[in-house]
Write an enzyme that holds these catalytic residues in place. Sequence first.
Site, PDB file in Angstrom:
ATOM      1  N   HIS A 145       0.814  -1.222   0.000  1.00 46.67           N
ATOM      2  CA  HIS A 145       0.000   0.000   0.000  1.00 46.67           C
ATOM      3  C   HIS A 145       0.843   1.266   0.000  1.00 46.67           C
ATOM      4  O   HIS A 145       0.333   2.369  -0.254  1.00 46.67           O
ATOM      5  CB  HIS A 145      -0.927   0.000   1.220  1.00 46.67           C
ATOM      6  CG  HIS A 145      -2.248   0.654   0.968  1.00 46.67           C
ATOM      7  ND1 HIS A 145      -2.402   1.699   0.094  1.00 46.67           N
ATOM      8  CD2 HIS A 145      -3.481   0.420   1.493  1.00 46.67           C
ATOM      9  CE1 HIS A 145      -3.675   2.087   0.091  1.00 46.67           C
ATOM     10  NE2 HIS A 145      -4.352   1.310   0.925  1.00 46.67           N
ATOM     11  N   ASP A 168      -2.391   2.095  -4.450  1.00 44.26           N
ATOM     12  CA  ASP A 168      -3.666   2.207  -3.734  1.00 44.26           C
ATOM     13  C   ASP A 168      -4.652   1.161  -4.252  1.00 44.26           C
ATOM     14  O   ASP A 168      -4.447   0.554  -5.315  1.00 44.26           O
ATOM     15  CB  ASP A 168      -4.258   3.602  -3.920  1.00 44.26           C
ATOM     16  CG  ASP A 168      -3.402   4.682  -3.264  1.00 44.26           C
ATOM     17  OD1 ASP A 168      -2.799   4.389  -2.218  1.00 44.26           O
ATOM     18  OD2 ASP A 168      -3.335   5.788  -3.814  1.00 44.26           O
TER      19      ASP A 168
END
Length: 471
Positions: free
Chosen positions: A444, A448
């Site tokens: 992450h 995204d």
Amino acid sequence: MAVEIIMPKLGVDMQEGEIIEWKKQEGDTVKEGDILLEIMSDKTNMEIEAEDAGVLLKIVRHDGDTVPVTEVIGYIGAEGESVDTVASSEKTTEIPAPNSADAAPKVAPKEDVDRPDLELAATSVPQGEEGSVRATPAARKIAKEMGLSLGQIAGSGPKGRVHAADVENFKNAQPKASPLARKMAEDAGLDLAQVTGSGFKGKVMKEDILALINASKPAQQVETKSAKEEKAKVDLPEGVEVIKMSAMRKAISKGMTNSYLTAPSFTLNYDVDMTEMIAFRKKLIDPIMNKTGLKVSFTDLIGMAVVKTLMKPEHKFLNASLINDAQEIELHEFVNIGIAVGLDGGLIVPVVHNADKMSLSDFVVASKDVIKKTQEGKLKSKEMSGSTFSITNLGMFGTKTFNPIINQPNSAILGVGATIPTPTVVDGEIVARPIMALCLTIDHRIVDGMNGAKFMVDLKNLMENPFELLI
């Protein structure tokens, strides 16, 4: 000029390697690319190739030795050339004695201390001696490799300067011993000549020194290793056994722990209708078999689909790595696919380099090649590193879905689950379709959720319309 052969660093976490067998012997002619020796790293056996042509002049570390990475293990040079002659012909340097203004030797930065290829002249003054030892750089290097103190060696050069030949002569007059064993014997005041070595060709190892030290202690103060093991066995419940973790398992443990604790990750799960892919593979089996002699697998087809999807500019961050303490992102204009291969002792991820330049047939050949080498323990160092994206397939074991752990420094890894006949609505009717589960785990910090989802949508569409792989 003779060229050093060093213990290669085959992975980020590799600290040492064990020499299994020298394939060439001293005096043998060597061509560039010839196999010099076989070593064992943390995860697998490796064949090390010669990077230069010439004659194998000298083997410094022998079969059975465990050697730190980047340490010299041998020399290649011209026929008739002497390693001693080459070493002593190097430019010599004199180390001035400390004066009142600079009484303490300078301390090298930490990153240099750990590099055996750097000459750290400031650390050459043996503790407890007055002034400094005059020695050539080659002599210092050999003495450091052998764990010898230059203060013990009489120099034959001007003003007592120690040359490489002096170190070699002193070394040859000493019993064979590992640097650690030699240091332990020196600290304990033991004469190595009185120690029986248990190592290769009678080499004295640390265990031999420890055994001699323990034997000299009062019996009631000594708890030998075997006694400790026996005590541990007594304390264990019935039916419980404790075994040591293998080098491969330790490497996997370290890598997976680092990935799990470092990368904040999440996993996206998608179902893919494999109807068209199954039909596509059936049509390709014979043509690719005729061309390559190999059978195309679903992993090959999925791999090519991943490569083509990653090459789309909008998915560049799925083919990236974090560098410089996660302060910068390294983007790749190529795709090196890592394919997880399970062995009895653990998991290895060989790499198909420049997969984006390959046709489907090329990819089939390349993937089968690295997988076979992995299973036979014959991977080269470059075939274990440099991946930009990885694939792991547990579908053949009936695994429906799982959360794969990212193979650092990749930004993502694709997990492939089983293909299972599943009731599916098609044109308003319920039919059974072969549905495969895909699981994409993403770092992450780089990608995204929305960008990961877009990648999976494109990959799913390509796999459900596989003829686009040939376009």
